[in-house]
Design an enzyme around this catalytic site. Structure first.
Site: not given
Ligand SMILES: Cc1cc2nc3c(=O)[nH]c(=O)nc-3n(C[C@H](O)[C@H](O)[C@H](O)COP(=O)(O)OP(=O)(O)OC[C@H]3O[C@@H](n4cnc5c(N)ncnc54)[C@H](O)[C@@H]3O)c2cc1C
Length: 257
Positions: A141, A183, A253
């Site tokens: 992560r 998480s 996280e």
């Molecule tokens: C129900 C649930 C279950 C989950 N289970 C897991 C799991 O099992 N494993 C896991 O790893 N994660 C899990 N997550 C967390 C989440 O799914 C991940 O972290 C995912 O990668 C977030 O993507 P996002 O587009 O929503 O990013 P955001 O939440 O919008 O942003 C997350 C980070 O990414 C950066 N970011 C976003 N887009 C860009 C871009 N284009 N360029 C540079 N930086 C960027 C942001 O600045 C921020 O720091 C879970 C979340 C939920 C709600």
């Protein structure tokens, strides 16, 4: 161009203000004071966030060319999952169970169990051009990417693994159904954040409408009308108790802005 986003609707944890987010339409240099958002599945947004930016729909694409898969930064995990299933590609099965956009998945090196997005990654397109995997530091992560992720190229292996998908589906069946940001804390080396939170009596612990789920202690959930302050206070209380009891400094996280 901007898009008005109500984070109490848009974010997976359903917390946050209404904010005008700048839309990026063509690759450009990163504006240092701006924070990039993706699908807000891993964000806790305060009432006073920094200026925000996000990729427009122009970065929502997938191309399969030979043994390379090129995916735009705004493409959702669900779309990537449907694509790899249809084209019988393996190693991305977990994306059927993990919410996010490609940019967020890569920045977080998101994954499930041993499957992480960096495992089969080749290059990332940033504002400074293509950067190869070898030039990036990454781990559990974590990445040291300090730029906008516009596009990512992956290597392709044949053979979508339905059994693996079934395993991930089973894992998800035990997860809370309330709105959450996944998480709350990273697992510290050799331990589980959920175990530590439970050990300090905070599984199911609630401040206002924010709680650590009684299903899975490391899941920060919104039981109704949780505010940023409820959620933040809860996270800080858990960090304090775990540090006092075990000397372990839990690392967020969920990204707090
Ligand atoms: C129900 C649930 C279950 C989950 N289970 C897991 C799991 O099992 N494993 C896991 O790893 N994660 C899990 N997550 C967390 C989440 O799914 C991940 O972290 C995912 O990668 C977030 O993507 P996002 O587009 O929503 O990013 P955001 O939440 O919008 O942003 C997350 C980070 O990414 C950066 N970011 C976003 N887009 C860009 C871009 N284009 N360029 C540079 N930086 C960027 C942001 O600045 C921020 O720091 C879970 C979340 C939920 C709600």
């Amino acid at each position: 161009m901007t898009r008005t986003i109500d984070f109490s609707q848009y974010s997976s944890i359903k917390i946050g203000p209404v904010v005008d987010v700048r839309l990026i339409d063509t690759p450009e240099l990163r504006v240092p004071e701006e924070f990039m958002i993706g699908g807000a599945n891993n964000l806790l947004v305060s009432d006073t966030p920094p200026p925000l930016a996000m990729l427009s729909k122009k970065f929502d694409y997938i191309r399969l060319e030979g043994n390379r898969l090129t995916i735009g930064g705004a493409t959702k995990s669900g779309r990537i999952f449907s694509f790899v299933k249809k084209h019988n590609i393996k190693n991305f099965e977990y994306l059927g169970k993990l919410p996010g956009t490609l940019g967020g998945l890569v920045f977080m090196n998101a994954g499930m169990k041993a499957d992480e997005i960096f495992n089969h990654l080749v290059t990332i397109k940033t504002s400074k051009g293509y950067v190869s995997k070898e030039e990036i530091s990454y781990g559990y992560r974590f990445t040291d990417i300090d730029d906008i992720i516009y596009e990512t190229v992956f290597e392709v292996e044949e053979g979508f693994d339905a059994e693996k998908l079934a395993l991930f589906t089973k894992m998800r069946a035990n997860q809370p159904k309330d709105p959450s940001s996944g998480s709350a804390f990273k697992n510290p080396p050799g331990d589980y954040a959920g175990r530590l939170i439970e050990a300090v009596g905070m599984k199911g612990y609630r401040i206002g409408d924010a709680a650590f789920s009684d299903v899975h202690a490391n899941f920060l959930v919104n039981l109704g009308k949780a505010t940023f302050d409820d959620a933040f206070t809860l996270l800080e209380e858990a960090r304090r108790r775990v540090f006092d009891s075990f000397g372990v400094a839990l690392e967020h996280e969920v990204q707090i802005i």
